[in-house]
Design an enzyme around this catalytic site. Structure first.
Site, PDB file in Angstrom:
ATOM      1  N   ASP A 149       0.854  -1.181   0.000  1.00 60.77           N
ATOM      2  CA  ASP A 149       0.000   0.000   0.000  1.00 60.77           C
ATOM      3  C   ASP A 149       0.892   1.232   0.000  1.00 60.77           C
ATOM      4  O   ASP A 149       1.757   1.378   0.872  1.00 60.77           O
ATOM      5  CB  ASP A 149      -0.907   0.015   1.227  1.00 60.77           C
ATOM      6  N   ASP A 155     -15.155  -2.973  -1.447  1.00 59.36           N
ATOM      7  CA  ASP A 155     -14.741  -2.760  -0.067  1.00 59.36           C
ATOM      8  C   ASP A 155     -15.995  -2.547   0.766  1.00 59.36           C
ATOM      9  O   ASP A 155     -16.766  -1.610   0.503  1.00 59.36           O
ATOM     10  CB  ASP A 155     -13.823  -1.544   0.033  1.00 59.36           C
TER      11      ASP A 155
END
EC number: 5.3.1.16
Length: 247
Positions: free
Chosen positions: A8, A129
């Site tokens: 990330d 998500d």
């Protein structure tokens, strides 16, 4: 079952967030390209990248860091975060990204996802998500009233390569992956599902592998690899299929 080690990207560094909170970021490697090379050397066959700044900005922000990663590795890379138009999709695929992950735009403009699937077969994933079962977008800052399964079903016939399903409440919290919710999503789809969020031990990988027949194709692992809770060699051995054993 594939393991996708996660990198990330925030401000050019490899970080992990707690439940998607940008204010709770832990830097694990200031050199993401070196981290990517390390994952490749450990035997992983894919990389999963997220441009965190891009997810909030709605456009690529960590492009330089992604480019350096692509220069260092030969294994395929999938990328999400800030990819919201066809030009950006085409740009990343042309620069060497194997698959792009479309999240916010999948909710806001589903026709774009379908057009992208037609233009780039096998190279478009949808990122879903979920917070308490509902889809969150804009870098997880906004929770919609759309349920994860309902969104996934919109793309059943679109040719999506995979659904990347993240349980936000589990992400980075090291509390265990939500196997039940992931399997429940996968069993209702023909599109393969990649699990994400909360993986903290080898037991999570075994639990997901046991549900492979539901359509769970892989799992994204982040913090547990960085802090040593999961040993790469053991993880790869546990998730190997018959074709891997013959190699």
């Amino acid at each position: 079952m594939n393991i996708y080690p996660a990198i990330d990207l925030k401000d050019g560094q490899a970080v992990r967030l707690l439940r998607g909170d940008m204010d709770q970021a832990t830097v694990f490697n200031p050199d993401p390209a070196a981290q990517a090379a390390a994952f490749q050397d450990q035997g992983f066959r894919w990389l999963h990248l997220v441009d965190l700044n891009g997810a909030f900005a709605g456009r690529p922000v960590n492009a330089d860091a992604v480019s350096r990663i692509l220069e260092r590795v030969t294994i395929p890379v999938q990328l999400g975060g800030g990819i919201r138009d066809m030009a950006t999709i085409e740009e990343w695929l042309g620069r060497g990204i194997r698959r792009v992950i479309l999240g916010t735009v999948a909710l806001r403009d589903p026709d774009l996802v379908k057009d992208a699937c037609r233009a780039f077969p096998g190279r478009i994933c949808v990122g879903i998500d979920a917070r308490d079962g509902h889809v969150a977008v804009e870098g997880w800052a906004t929770t919609s009233d759309v349920r994860a399964l309902d969104l996934a079903l919109r793309f059943e016939d679109a040719g999506v390569a995979a659904i990347v399903y993240t349980d936000i409440n589990r992400d980075g919290a090291m509390g265990g992956v939500n196997v039940e919710a992931t399997a429940d999503l996968a069993v209702h789809l023909t599109t393969p599902v990649i699990a994400s969020g909360g993986v903290h031990a080898l037991s999570d990988l075994l639990a997901l592998k046991a549900e492979a027949e539901t359509g769970i194709e892989g799992v994204i692992v982040g913090r547990a690899l960085y802090d040593g809770r999961i040993d790469p060699r053991q993880a790869l051995a546990l998730t190997a299929g018959p074709e891997d054993a013959r190699c």
